[in-house]
Design a protein around this motif. Structure first.
Motif, PDB file in Angstrom:
ATOM      1  N   ALA A   1      -4.402  -2.665  -6.949  1.00 36.37           N
ATOM      2  CA  ALA A   1      -3.402  -3.496  -6.359  1.00 36.37           C
ATOM      3  C   ALA A   1      -3.551  -3.316  -4.627  1.00 36.37           C
ATOM      4  CB  ALA A   1      -2.183  -3.003  -6.857  1.00 36.37           C
ATOM      5  N   ILE A   2      -3.840  -2.080  -4.228  1.00 34.88           N
ATOM      6  CA  ILE A   2      -3.776  -1.748  -2.919  1.00 34.88           C
ATOM      7  C   ILE A   2      -5.280  -2.668  -2.409  1.00 34.88           C
ATOM      8  CG2 ILE A   2      -4.523  -0.055  -1.165  1.00 34.88           C
ATOM      9  CD1 ILE A   2      -2.643   1.884  -2.776  1.00 34.88           C
TER      10      ILE A   2
ATOM     11  N   ALA B   1       0.813  -1.285  -0.012  1.00 36.61           N
ATOM     12  CA  ALA B   1       0.025   0.019  -0.073  1.00 36.61           C
ATOM     13  C   ALA B   1       1.049   1.175   0.137  1.00 36.61           C
ATOM     14  CB  ALA B   1      -1.155  -0.122   1.317  1.00 36.61           C
ATOM     15  N   VAL B   2       1.866   1.241   0.813  1.00 41.75           N
ATOM     16  CA  VAL B   2       2.778   2.597   0.906  1.00 41.75           C
ATOM     17  C   VAL B   2       3.485   2.722  -0.511  1.00 41.75           C
ATOM     18  CG1 VAL B   2       4.929   3.286   1.872  1.00 41.75           C
ATOM     19  CG2 VAL B   2       3.024   2.281   3.267  1.00 41.75           C
ATOM     20  N   VAL B   3       4.192   1.558  -1.176  1.00 42.44           N
ATOM     21  CA  VAL B   3       5.004   1.840  -2.282  1.00 42.44           C
ATOM     22  C   VAL B   3       3.905   2.079  -3.376  1.00 42.44           C
ATOM     23  CG1 VAL B   3       6.097   0.267  -3.952  1.00 42.44           C
ATOM     24  CG2 VAL B   3       6.592   0.193  -1.498  1.00 42.44           C
ATOM     25  N   GLN B   4       2.653   1.654  -3.393  1.00 45.23           N
ATOM     26  CA  GLN B   4       1.862   2.035  -4.462  1.00 45.23           C
ATOM     27  C   GLN B   4       1.372   3.287  -4.461  1.00 45.23           C
ATOM     28  OE1 GLN B   4       0.829   0.616  -7.067  1.00 45.23           O
ATOM     29  NE2 GLN B   4       1.203  -1.724  -6.771  1.00 45.23           N
ATOM     30  N   ALA B   5       1.099   3.859  -3.245  1.00 43.84           N
ATOM     31  CA  ALA B   5       0.528   4.995  -3.014  1.00 43.84           C
ATOM     32  C   ALA B   5       1.484   6.231  -3.508  1.00 43.84           C
ATOM     33  CB  ALA B   5       0.065   5.248  -1.450  1.00 43.84           C
ATOM     34  N   GLY B   6       2.912   5.843  -2.903  1.00 48.19           N
ATOM     35  CA  GLY B   6       4.145   6.688  -3.365  1.00 48.19           C
ATOM     36  C   GLY B   6       3.988   6.895  -4.757  1.00 48.19           C
ATOM     37  N   ALA B   7       4.124   5.673  -5.390  1.00 47.49           N
ATOM     38  CA  ALA B   7       4.236   5.811  -6.897  1.00 47.49           C
ATOM     39  C   ALA B   7       3.300   6.445  -7.536  1.00 47.49           C
ATOM     40  CB  ALA B   7       4.443   4.268  -7.292  1.00 47.49           C
ATOM     41  N   ALA B   8       2.055   6.211  -7.165  1.00 47.00           N
ATOM     42  CA  ALA B   8       0.840   6.854  -7.667  1.00 47.00           C
ATOM     43  C   ALA B   8       0.933   8.457  -7.695  1.00 47.00           C
ATOM     44  CB  ALA B   8      -0.522   6.099  -7.306  1.00 47.00           C
ATOM     45  N   ARG B   9       1.198   8.770  -6.543  1.00 41.75           N
ATOM     46  CA  ARG B   9       1.474  10.306  -6.413  1.00 41.75           C
ATOM     47  C   ARG B   9       2.473  10.841  -7.280  1.00 41.75           C
ATOM     48  NH1 ARG B   9       1.805  10.245  -1.138  1.00 41.75           N
ATOM     49  NH2 ARG B   9      -0.111  10.924  -0.735  1.00 41.75           N
TER      50      ARG B   9
ATOM     51  N   ASN C   1      10.276  -7.599   1.850  1.00 37.85           N
ATOM     52  CA  ASN C   1      11.783  -6.911   2.315  1.00 37.85           C
ATOM     53  C   ASN C   1      12.120  -6.308   1.140  1.00 37.85           C
ATOM     54  OD1 ASN C   1      11.813  -7.503   4.923  1.00 37.85           O
ATOM     55  ND2 ASN C   1      13.113  -9.483   4.556  1.00 37.85           N
ATOM     56  N   VAL C   2      12.384  -6.935  -0.159  1.00 37.09           N
ATOM     57  CA  VAL C   2      12.732  -6.167  -1.417  1.00 37.09           C
ATOM     58  C   VAL C   2      11.944  -4.851  -1.690  1.00 37.09           C
ATOM     59  CG1 VAL C   2      12.751  -6.341  -3.826  1.00 37.09           C
ATOM     60  CG2 VAL C   2      13.341  -8.557  -2.483  1.00 37.09           C
ATOM     61  N   LEU C   3      10.786  -4.884  -1.558  1.00 38.19           N
ATOM     62  CA  LEU C   3       9.876  -3.765  -1.801  1.00 38.19           C
ATOM     63  C   LEU C   3      10.174  -2.728  -0.643  1.00 38.19           C
ATOM     64  CD1 LEU C   3       6.381  -5.438  -2.680  1.00 38.19           C
ATOM     65  CD2 LEU C   3       8.040  -4.215  -4.259  1.00 38.19           C
ATOM     66  N   ARG C   4      10.433  -3.256   0.589  1.00 37.68           N
ATOM     67  CA  ARG C   4      10.474  -2.256   1.630  1.00 37.68           C
ATOM     68  C   ARG C   4      11.961  -1.607   1.631  1.00 37.68           C
ATOM     69  NH1 ARG C   4       9.533  -5.289   6.486  1.00 37.68           N
ATOM     70  NH2 ARG C   4       7.374  -5.108   6.045  1.00 37.68           N
ATOM     71  N   HIS C   5      12.670  -2.545   1.247  1.00 39.29           N
ATOM     72  CA  HIS C   5      14.276  -1.687   1.357  1.00 39.29           C
ATOM     73  C   HIS C   5      14.703  -1.742   0.214  1.00 39.29           C
ATOM     74  CE1 HIS C   5      14.208  -2.803   5.609  1.00 39.29           C
ATOM     75  NE2 HIS C   5      13.821  -3.817   5.495  1.00 39.29           N
ATOM     76  N   ALA C   6      14.613  -2.227  -1.097  1.00 33.03           N
ATOM     77  CA  ALA C   6      15.058  -1.805  -2.134  1.00 33.03           C
ATOM     78  C   ALA C   6      14.160  -1.029  -3.299  1.00 33.03           C
ATOM     79  CB  ALA C   6      15.568  -3.028  -2.739  1.00 33.03           C
ATOM     80  N   GLY C   7      12.702  -1.360  -3.130  1.00 29.81           N
ATOM     81  CA  GLY C   7      11.909  -0.496  -4.023  1.00 29.81           C
ATOM     82  C   GLY C   7      11.820  -1.337  -5.129  1.00 29.81           C
ATOM     83  N   ALA C   8      11.313  -0.642  -6.253  1.00 29.80           N
ATOM     84  CA  ALA C   8      10.958  -1.267  -7.516  1.00 29.80           C
ATOM     85  C   ALA C   8      12.081  -1.669  -8.292  1.00 29.80           C
ATOM     86  CB  ALA C   8      10.137   0.039  -8.419  1.00 29.80           C
ATOM     87  N   VAL C   9      12.735  -2.658  -8.077  1.00 30.71           N
ATOM     88  CA  VAL C   9      14.012  -3.111  -8.700  1.00 30.71           C
ATOM     89  C   VAL C   9      13.724  -4.744  -9.281  1.00 30.71           C
ATOM     90  CG1 VAL C   9      15.538  -1.976  -6.991  1.00 30.71           C
ATOM     91  CG2 VAL C   9      14.791  -4.375  -6.522  1.00 30.71           C
ATOM     92  N   PRO C  10      14.682  -5.002 -10.026  1.00 33.59           N
ATOM     93  CA  PRO C  10      14.481  -6.645 -10.697  1.00 33.59           C
ATOM     94  C   PRO C  10      14.494  -7.552  -9.567  1.00 33.59           C
ATOM     95  CG  PRO C  10      15.980  -5.149 -11.971  1.00 33.59           C
ATOM     96  CD  PRO C  10      15.838  -4.392 -10.558  1.00 33.59           C
TER      97      PRO C  10
ATOM     98  N   ALA D   1       3.037  -5.285  -9.418  1.00 35.03           N
ATOM     99  CA  ALA D   1       1.970  -4.104  -9.380  1.00 35.03           C
ATOM    100  C   ALA D   1       2.592  -3.234  -8.783  1.00 35.03           C
ATOM    101  CB  ALA D   1       0.631  -4.591  -8.872  1.00 35.03           C
ATOM    102  N   SER D   2       3.308  -3.315  -7.700  1.00 35.86           N
ATOM    103  CA  SER D   2       4.116  -2.431  -6.931  1.00 35.86           C
ATOM    104  C   SER D   2       5.545  -1.975  -7.648  1.00 35.86           C
ATOM    105  CB  SER D   2       4.690  -2.978  -5.665  1.00 35.86           C
ATOM    106  OG  SER D   2       3.662  -3.441  -4.710  1.00 35.86           O
TER     107      SER D   2
END
Length: 203
Positions: free
Chosen positions: A51-52, A29-37, A129-138, A95-96
């Motif tokens: 997705a949220i 939810a946090v990642v998606q909201a930030g990306a959408a903004r 952990n990937v989404l929280r600490h690295a973000g949108a990465v491969p 989706a994130s």
């Protein structure tokens, strides 16, 4: 004393369940909201909200199930997701914004229930952990069932500071889940990536 020990083990397991499920939903939810903004694109915002909503609904189902177990001590644990449900985790990560290269091989539907359920939660925590600490990465996800072993590996580019040893309930939870099933878990930097590698015996 035995009854008390069983109660403590159950509480620990429930705490891990809530951490993994609710933590994953909140991270998405946090990642998606930030990306959408940041995107400022109505179509992207619509996909992010979808997705949220989907991830939130799944987390609410998990929460209701766990609360039901707490309210009724004799009630068996049922309905927990297994590895054949892994597709929803992969799609949630995609989706994130993460690019997920997934390879699931072997008869996942034959993996014993306890191993399959814990494997699902381990995969969920690794992706969170990937989404929280690295973000949108491969991200590379490999799940194999062969030679009496469930193998699970999640890799992503590692560019951040080295986490303090022993810190982080997520990584500790992964190691605890693996240990309880007689398996092994390795987490840490590996050839420029952050790697989570778990092996669980099937018998």
């Amino acid at each position: 004393m035995e009854e008390r020990a069983e109660q403590l083990l159950e509480r620990t397991r429930i705490a891990r369940e809530l951490h993994d499920s609710i933590g994953h939903a909140l991270t998405v939810a946090v990642v998606q909201a930030g990306a959408a903004r940041a995107a400022g694109d109505p179509a992207f915002t619509e996909r992010a909200l979808d997705a949220i909503e989907e991830t939130g609904r799944a987390a609410l189902e998990d929460l209701e199930r766990v609360l039901g177990v707490l309210r009724e001590s004799g009630r068996p644990v049922g309905g927990r997701p297994v590895l054949t449900d892994a597709g929803r985790l992969l799609e949630s990560a995609r989706a994130s914004g993460a690019t997920v290269d997934a390879d699931l091989t072997g008869p996942l539907d034959t993996v014993p229930g306890p191993v399959s359920r814990e494997g699902y939660r381990i995969l969920q925590e690794a992706l969170t952990n990937v989404l929280r600490h690295a973000g949108a990465v491969p991200v590379r996800v490999r799940v194999t069932v062969e030679d009496g072993t469930l193998g699970l590996e999640v890799r992503n580019p590692f560019t951040g500071p080295m986490p303090a040893r022993g810190r982080g309930s997520g990584l500790r939870g992964i190691r605890e889940r693996a240990s309880l099933l007689g398996g092994k878990a390795h987490t840490g930097p590996d050839r420029g990536d952050w790697r989570v590698r778990v092996e669980l015996p099937l018998g």
